[in-house]
Write an enzyme that holds these catalytic residues in place. Structure first.
Site, PDB file in Angstrom:
ATOM      1  CB  SER A 144      -0.861  -0.008   1.269  1.00  0.00           C
ATOM      2  OG  SER A 144      -1.498   1.242   1.459  1.00  0.00           O
ATOM      3  CE1 TYR A 157      -4.065  -2.410   5.035  1.00  0.00           C
ATOM      4  CE2 TYR A 157      -3.479  -0.135   4.528  1.00  0.00           C
ATOM      5  CZ  TYR A 157      -3.803  -1.412   4.109  1.00  0.00           C
ATOM      6  OH  TYR A 157      -3.860  -1.696   2.763  1.00  0.00           O
TER       7      TYR A 157
HETATM    8  N1  LIG Z   1      -8.921  -1.145  -1.224  1.00  0.00           N
HETATM    9  C1  LIG Z   1      -7.950  -0.277  -0.996  1.00  0.00           C
HETATM   10  O1  LIG Z   1      -8.173   0.947  -0.972  1.00  0.00           O
HETATM   11  C2  LIG Z   1      -6.522  -0.767  -0.828  1.00  0.00           C
HETATM   12  C3  LIG Z   1      -5.488   0.185  -0.841  1.00  0.00           C
HETATM   13  C4  LIG Z   1      -4.179  -0.249  -0.697  1.00  0.00           C
HETATM   14  C5  LIG Z   1      -3.898  -1.596  -0.533  1.00  0.00           C
HETATM   15  N2  LIG Z   1      -4.922  -2.499  -0.509  1.00  0.00           N
HETATM   16  C6  LIG Z   1      -4.585  -3.912  -0.296  1.00  0.00           C
HETATM   17  O2  LIG Z   1      -5.139  -4.701  -1.327  1.00  0.00           O
HETATM   18  C7  LIG Z   1      -5.312  -6.035  -0.852  1.00  0.00           C
HETATM   19  C8  LIG Z   1      -6.673  -6.554  -1.285  1.00  0.00           C
HETATM   20  O3  LIG Z   1      -7.684  -5.783  -0.675  1.00  0.00           O
HETATM   21  P1  LIG Z   1      -9.004  -5.317  -1.461  1.00  0.00           P
HETATM   22  O4  LIG Z   1      -8.977  -3.834  -1.517  1.00  0.00           O
HETATM   23  O5  LIG Z   1      -9.164  -6.075  -2.702  1.00  0.00           O
HETATM   24  O6  LIG Z   1     -10.128  -5.682  -0.366  1.00  0.00           O
HETATM   25  P2  LIG Z   1     -11.209  -6.870  -0.309  1.00  0.00           P
HETATM   26  O7  LIG Z   1     -12.124  -6.814  -1.483  1.00  0.00           O
HETATM   27  O8  LIG Z   1     -11.788  -6.775   1.053  1.00  0.00           O
HETATM   28  O9  LIG Z   1     -10.308  -8.170  -0.444  1.00  0.00           O
HETATM   29  C9  LIG Z   1      -9.585  -8.721   0.611  1.00  0.00           C
HETATM   30  C10 LIG Z   1      -9.389 -10.185   0.323  1.00  0.00           C
HETATM   31  O10 LIG Z   1      -8.602 -10.752   1.374  1.00  0.00           O
HETATM   32  C11 LIG Z   1      -9.239 -11.926   1.814  1.00  0.00           C
HETATM   33  N3  LIG Z   1      -8.919 -12.168   3.211  1.00  0.00           N
HETATM   34  C12 LIG Z   1      -9.015 -11.336   4.265  1.00  0.00           C
HETATM   35  N4  LIG Z   1      -8.640 -11.950   5.387  1.00  0.00           N
HETATM   36  C13 LIG Z   1      -8.291 -13.209   5.042  1.00  0.00           C
HETATM   37  C14 LIG Z   1      -7.831 -14.333   5.763  1.00  0.00           C
HETATM   38  N5  LIG Z   1      -7.639 -14.289   7.086  1.00  0.00           N
HETATM   39  N6  LIG Z   1      -7.580 -15.485   5.085  1.00  0.00           N
HETATM   40  C15 LIG Z   1      -7.782 -15.540   3.746  1.00  0.00           C
HETATM   41  N7  LIG Z   1      -8.203 -14.506   3.010  1.00  0.00           N
HETATM   42  C16 LIG Z   1      -8.468 -13.364   3.656  1.00  0.00           C
HETATM   43  C17 LIG Z   1     -10.736 -11.703   1.577  1.00  0.00           C
HETATM   44  O11 LIG Z   1     -11.393 -12.951   1.372  1.00  0.00           O
HETATM   45  P3  LIG Z   1     -12.347 -13.720   2.417  1.00  0.00           P
HETATM   46  O12 LIG Z   1     -13.076 -12.692   3.213  1.00  0.00           O
HETATM   47  O13 LIG Z   1     -13.236 -14.532   1.514  1.00  0.00           O
HETATM   48  O14 LIG Z   1     -11.422 -14.572   3.219  1.00  0.00           O
HETATM   49  C18 LIG Z   1     -10.693 -10.952   0.257  1.00  0.00           C
HETATM   50  O15 LIG Z   1     -10.646 -11.848  -0.817  1.00  0.00           O
HETATM   51  C19 LIG Z   1      -5.106  -5.978   0.667  1.00  0.00           C
HETATM   52  O16 LIG Z   1      -3.833  -6.479   0.988  1.00  0.00           O
HETATM   53  C20 LIG Z   1      -5.165  -4.496   0.978  1.00  0.00           C
HETATM   54  O17 LIG Z   1      -4.384  -4.150   2.104  1.00  0.00           O
HETATM   55  C21 LIG Z   1      -6.224  -2.116  -0.657  1.00  0.00           C
END
Ligand SMILES: NC(=O)c1ccc[n+]([C@@H]2O[C@H](COP(=O)([O-])OP(=O)(O)OC[C@H]3O[C@@H](n4cnc5c(N)ncnc54)[C@H](OP(=O)(O)O)[C@@H]3O)[C@@H](O)[C@H]2O)c1
Length: 261
Positions: A144, A157
């Site tokens: 991030s 975070y």
């Molecule tokens: N969205 C943003 O603004 C943003 C910005 C910077 C970085 N990121 C990073 O991008 C990555 C993906 O996030 P996203 O934005 O796509 O959010 P998201 O749609 O909430 O996706 C998160 C994913 O992680 C999985 N997950 C969470 N906890 C888990 C666990 N204990 N075991 C296995 N799977 C788990 C969830 O699946 P299940 O719930 O089905 O397990 C889901 O598939 C993350 O690392 C986040 O920090 C996001």
């Protein structure tokens, strides 16, 4: 390095059930990659697997928690036994919480570190034998911009993503002699379910989140970076601006951040 070919490669994507992980799985399938999809929500994984199959590639669903060593082992065994190996490991699963550190339940730090840092670290360790035998192997960590500039109300975070960023840099140097690349994707605000799954929320954030980019855009930029052998990308111009401004004028960013602290 020479351009990385993706056709007929094998990838494991954690957190593939929604958001960036889902978009990455589909984009990789479009490029000819077979996949192991790991997350906790089975129905959502099944939907992604269906999309992958429609693109003519294989997807093996592994339901489990990335912090569980058994789930990680199942995912790696699936790659070995059903896809014949592993070339690409994508550490994408992530969680967060909002609110000042002073108000935070002490219990919110460890789950964030477990999912965002310890699990990817252990998965990299466990996948090394397969990656070493892989073709143009690569580890992709979804970090991030908050792993490059800490942000109030998201202290744990930020810390977890700083840890992942530093770990990735160290491994990139160590893995060079093994022929394993390490790419860090410093994602900015992305339009996903991420903020609906916060493990704790203390009040509203005192600023408006800037316009998010789509997870598909992050996925396309990530796949392009994998093909080109890039080490790090920031796939949103707002994220790039924050990181660049912080590098040259950290005191200005400190002041702005302090207003919101
Ligand atoms: N969205 C943003 O603004 C943003 C910005 C910077 C970085 N990121 C990073 O991008 C990555 C993906 O996030 P996203 O934005 O796509 O959010 P998201 O749609 O909430 O996706 C998160 C994913 O992680 C999985 N997950 C969470 N906890 C888990 C666990 N204990 N075991 C296995 N799977 C788990 C969830 O699946 P299940 O719930 O089905 O397990 C889901 O598939 C993350 O690392 C986040 O920090 C996001």
């Amino acid at each position: 390095m020479t351009r990385r070919q993706l056709t007929d490669r094998r990838a494991l994507v954690t957190g593939a059930s929604s958001g960036i992980g889902r978009a990455l799985a589909i984009e990789l399938a479009r490029q000819g990659v077979d996949l192991v999809l790991l997350a906790r929500r089975e129905e959502r994984l099944a939907e992604v697997a269906e999309q992958v199959a429609r693109l003519g590639r294989r997807a093996v669903v592994v339901v489990g928690d990335v912090t569980d060593p058994v789930a990680r082992l199942n995912a790696l065994e699936s790659a070995r036994d059903q896809l014949g190996g592993l070339d690409i490991l994508i550490n994408n699963a992530g969680i967060s919480a909002h609110g000042r550190f002073a108000d935070a339940d002490p219990g919110r730090l460890r789950p964030i570190m477990e999912v965002n840092f310890f699990a990817p670290v252990e998965l990299i360790r466990e996948s090394l034998p397969l990656l070493r035998a892989g073709r143009q192997p690569i580890v992709v960590n979804i970090g991030s911009v908050l792993g490059k500039r800490g942000c109030p109300h998201k202290s744990e975070y930020s810390a977890s993503k700083f840890a992942l960023q530093g770990f990735g840099e160290a491994l990139r140097a160590e893995f060079a002699r093994l022929g394993i690349d390490v790419l860090t994707v410093a994602a900015g605000p992305t339009d996903t379910e991420f903020f609906q799954h916060l493990i704790e929320e203390h009040g509203e954030l005192p600023w408006k989140e800037s316009q998010p980019v789509s997870p598909e855009r992050v996925a396309r930029a990530t796949v392009r970076a994998m093909e080109r052998g890039r080490h790090e990308i920031i796939p949103s111009w707002r994220g790039w601006l924050l990181v660049t401004a912080n590098r040259w004028f950290p005191w200005v960013i400190d002041r702005i951040m302090a207003r919101y602290g």
